[in-house]
Design a protein around this motif. Sequence first.
Motif, PDB file in Angstrom:
ATOM      1  N   PRO A  62       0.814  -1.222   0.000  1.00 59.11           N
ATOM      2  CA  PRO A  62       0.000   0.000   0.000  1.00 59.11           C
ATOM      3  C   PRO A  62       0.846   1.270   0.000  1.00 59.11           C
ATOM      4  CG  PRO A  62      -0.885  -1.600   1.551  1.00 59.11           C
ATOM      5  CD  PRO A  62       0.446  -2.143   1.095  1.00 59.11           C
ATOM      6  N   GLY A  63       0.444   2.222  -0.821  1.00 57.07           N
ATOM      7  CA  GLY A  63       1.159   3.485  -0.937  1.00 57.07           C
ATOM      8  C   GLY A  63       2.180   3.512  -2.056  1.00 57.07           C
ATOM      9  N   SER A  64       2.487   2.335  -2.615  1.00 57.40           N
ATOM     10  CA  SER A  64       3.449   2.274  -3.719  1.00 57.40           C
ATOM     11  C   SER A  64       2.746   2.523  -5.047  1.00 57.40           C
ATOM     12  CB  SER A  64       4.131   0.911  -3.763  1.00 57.40           C
ATOM     13  OG  SER A  64       3.194  -0.102  -4.121  1.00 57.40           O
ATOM     14  N   VAL A  65       3.543   2.882  -6.045  1.00 47.23           N
ATOM     15  CA  VAL A  65       3.058   3.033  -7.418  1.00 47.23           C
ATOM     16  C   VAL A  65       3.867   2.083  -8.293  1.00 47.23           C
ATOM     17  CG1 VAL A  65       2.762   4.613  -9.363  1.00 47.23           C
ATOM     18  CG2 VAL A  65       2.410   5.444  -7.036  1.00 47.23           C
ATOM     19  N   ALA A  66       3.184   1.259  -9.083  1.00 48.79           N
ATOM     20  CA  ALA A  66       3.857   0.268  -9.929  1.00 48.79           C
ATOM     21  C   ALA A  66       3.755   0.680 -11.387  1.00 48.79           C
ATOM     22  CB  ALA A  66       3.238  -1.112  -9.718  1.00 48.79           C
ATOM     23  N   LEU A  67       4.881   1.092 -11.947  1.00 51.71           N
ATOM     24  CA  LEU A  67       4.921   1.511 -13.348  1.00 51.71           C
ATOM     25  C   LEU A  67       5.401   0.354 -14.215  1.00 51.71           C
ATOM     26  CD1 LEU A  67       6.098   4.056 -11.429  1.00 51.71           C
ATOM     27  CD2 LEU A  67       6.084   5.198 -13.646  1.00 51.71           C
ATOM     28  N   PHE A  68       4.605  -0.016 -15.207  1.00 50.02           N
ATOM     29  CA  PHE A  68       4.971  -1.108 -16.105  1.00 50.02           C
ATOM     30  C   PHE A  68       5.447  -0.547 -17.439  1.00 50.02           C
ATOM     31  CE2 PHE A  68       4.207  -4.170 -19.470  1.00 50.02           C
ATOM     32  CZ  PHE A  68       4.656  -5.357 -18.931  1.00 50.02           C
ATOM     33  N   PHE A  69       6.577  -1.074 -17.921  1.00 52.80           N
ATOM     34  CA  PHE A  69       7.074  -0.736 -19.251  1.00 52.80           C
ATOM     35  C   PHE A  69       7.300  -2.037 -20.014  1.00 52.80           C
ATOM     36  CE2 PHE A  69       8.233   2.903 -16.662  1.00 52.80           C
ATOM     37  CZ  PHE A  69       7.825   3.968 -17.464  1.00 52.80           C
ATOM     38  N   ASN A  70       6.703  -2.154 -21.179  1.00 52.24           N
ATOM     39  CA  ASN A  70       6.805  -3.380 -21.959  1.00 52.24           C
ATOM     40  C   ASN A  70       8.159  -3.486 -22.637  1.00 52.24           C
ATOM     41  OD1 ASN A  70       5.616  -5.824 -23.006  1.00 52.24           O
ATOM     42  ND2 ASN A  70       3.658  -4.771 -22.877  1.00 52.24           N
ATOM     43  N   GLY A  71       8.541  -4.708 -22.963  1.00 56.02           N
ATOM     44  CA  GLY A  71       9.825  -4.962 -23.595  1.00 56.02           C
ATOM     45  C   GLY A  71       9.747  -4.910 -25.113  1.00 56.02           C
ATOM     46  N   ALA A  72      10.682  -5.584 -25.791  1.00 58.85           N
ATOM     47  CA  ALA A  72      10.717  -5.631 -27.258  1.00 58.85           C
ATOM     48  C   ALA A  72       9.657  -6.628 -27.716  1.00 58.85           C
ATOM     49  CB  ALA A  72      12.104  -6.032 -27.738  1.00 58.85           C
ATOM     50  N   LEU A  73       8.414  -6.143 -27.809  1.00 63.36           N
ATOM     51  CA  LEU A  73       7.252  -7.033 -27.915  1.00 63.36           C
ATOM     52  C   LEU A  73       6.708  -7.193 -29.328  1.00 63.36           C
ATOM     53  CD1 LEU A  73       5.233  -4.583 -28.409  1.00 63.36           C
ATOM     54  CD2 LEU A  73       4.543  -4.866 -26.057  1.00 63.36           C
ATOM     55  N   GLY A  74       7.451  -6.707 -30.334  1.00 57.44           N
ATOM     56  CA  GLY A  74       6.924  -6.755 -31.694  1.00 57.44           C
ATOM     57  C   GLY A  74       6.343  -8.103 -32.079  1.00 57.44           C
ATOM     58  N   ASP A  75       7.030  -9.183 -31.707  1.00 58.38           N
ATOM     59  CA  ASP A  75       6.553 -10.525 -32.052  1.00 58.38           C
ATOM     60  C   ASP A  75       6.240 -11.352 -30.801  1.00 58.38           C
ATOM     61  OD1 ASP A  75       9.158 -10.712 -31.228  1.00 58.38           O
ATOM     62  OD2 ASP A  75       9.895 -11.769 -32.998  1.00 58.38           O
ATOM     63  N   GLN A  76       5.995 -10.682 -29.674  1.00 54.87           N
ATOM     64  CA  GLN A  76       5.726 -11.378 -28.418  1.00 54.87           C
ATOM     65  C   GLN A  76       4.276 -11.181 -27.977  1.00 54.87           C
ATOM     66  OE1 GLN A  76       8.764 -13.109 -26.702  1.00 54.87           O
ATOM     67  NE2 GLN A  76       8.839 -12.919 -28.927  1.00 54.87           N
ATOM     68  N   GLY A  77       3.566 -12.296 -27.770  1.00 57.70           N
ATOM     69  CA  GLY A  77       2.187 -12.228 -27.333  1.00 57.70           C
ATOM     70  C   GLY A  77       1.992 -12.930 -26.009  1.00 57.70           C
ATOM     71  N   PRO A  78       0.818 -12.772 -25.384  1.00 55.69           N
ATOM     72  CA  PRO A  78       0.538 -13.485 -24.139  1.00 55.69           C
ATOM     73  C   PRO A  78       0.292 -14.963 -24.425  1.00 55.69           C
ATOM     74  CG  PRO A  78      -1.420 -12.330 -24.866  1.00 55.69           C
ATOM     75  CD  PRO A  78      -0.325 -11.951 -25.833  1.00 55.69           C
ATOM     76  N   ASN A  79       0.763 -15.826 -23.565  1.00 49.90           N
ATOM     77  CA  ASN A  79       0.630 -17.264 -23.784  1.00 49.90           C
ATOM     78  C   ASN A  79      -0.704 -17.751 -23.205  1.00 49.90           C
ATOM     79  OD1 ASN A  79       1.104 -19.904 -24.428  1.00 49.90           O
ATOM     80  ND2 ASN A  79       2.721 -20.230 -22.919  1.00 49.90           N
ATOM     81  N   CYS A  80      -1.772 -17.489 -23.936  1.00 47.47           N
ATOM     82  CA  CYS A  80      -3.103 -17.932 -23.517  1.00 47.47           C
ATOM     83  C   CYS A  80      -3.294 -19.394 -23.915  1.00 47.47           C
ATOM     84  CB  CYS A  80      -4.188 -17.070 -24.155  1.00 47.47           C
ATOM     85  SG  CYS A  80      -4.160 -15.336 -23.602  1.00 47.47           S
ATOM     86  N   LYS A  81      -3.949 -20.147 -23.052  1.00 46.46           N
ATOM     87  CA  LYS A  81      -4.171 -21.560 -23.317  1.00 46.46           C
ATOM     88  C   LYS A  81      -5.260 -21.760 -24.354  1.00 46.46           C
ATOM     89  CE  LYS A  81      -2.840 -22.882 -18.605  1.00 46.46           C
ATOM     90  NZ  LYS A  81      -3.303 -23.503 -17.330  1.00 46.46           N
ATOM     91  N   LEU A  82      -5.194 -22.867 -25.077  1.00 45.50           N
ATOM     92  CA  LEU A  82      -6.178 -23.185 -26.098  1.00 45.50           C
ATOM     93  C   LEU A  82      -7.566 -23.249 -25.468  1.00 45.50           C
ATOM     94  CD1 LEU A  82      -6.543 -23.967 -29.102  1.00 45.50           C
ATOM     95  CD2 LEU A  82      -6.374 -26.363 -28.400  1.00 45.50           C
TER      96      LEU A  82
END
Length: 325
Positions: free
Chosen positions: A196-216
Amino acid sequence: PLAGYGARMGMPSRGVLDPVYVRALVITDGKTKLAMVSADLLIILKDLKEEIMSKISDLDIDYLLLGATHTHSGPGGYSDIFIVETAVLGGYHPKFRKFLVNKIAEAIKKANSSLKPAKFGSIIGTAPGYNINRRHPKTGKTDPALGVIRITDLSGKTIAYIINYTAHPTCLSERNMKISGDYVGILERTIEERDPGSVALFFNGALGDQGPNCKLGEKGINCMKRIGLGLADEVWKLIPKIKLTGNVNLTVLDKMAKMPPAQVRKGCWGILRPAMKKLAKKLVRDEGEFMAIEINDTLIYASSAELAVKVGLHLKAQHPDKKVL
């Protein structure tokens, strides 16, 4: 409109699945002042950054890293460039554009107003299995690296986390019509709730060909929750291993570079393909901005292009003595 998929045809959102935010961090070593912004948006445009810079000109900020998490279910409508409207952002909404600019500037000003002595630390772990090569799922490279930066006050209370992972936030498909930060939003909020009280900043990587690994057969919202919560657990495991120091050296390099001519691949853009040779030129700038931020043994690369994973891995390999995000 929602940004991210031309297949939505600029249709308006039908509510909010989960809240989206702009998060800001301002750091200085007494000589250089850097503002870092992570926005739950699809893309950042050059004119958007310029307008925000004009709003914070009184803060004496030397550099602004303005990043989009790249969610494909964030709000759109903040560009009046026709092809950008048509392809990714939906119809232009001047009132939302003004609202967005003011919110980002407000976040930076709020961060700048609460500067205090701080400690810094970082770590690079791995979180395999959450991303996949979306161009070559069976044979393509992925980047499992999970980078975490922690900044605390002198008592050890967390001020901010910077989190770096590489995967498109596309768990939710074009059929989703509600605003969402996708898996990134869940990751950010989960870390903030645990500290609590923290701020979480997300920065994506070199994602041009990277997708989320969703299950079939996995529903988009279930995939979003599994990956977001799973990565949050991996981040949480790394945090106790981070060694903090109050001795901090900050160096920033910001450079404009010439961009190559636009090339439109066969098969892209569907019915727009015949016109794209001409229209694509408006999507590509003559120059692109690239930034390198060095904080002690940690190096953060920022790019105005959506880099492929091989480029990201190559950049990391150039600095075996650094923790590279």
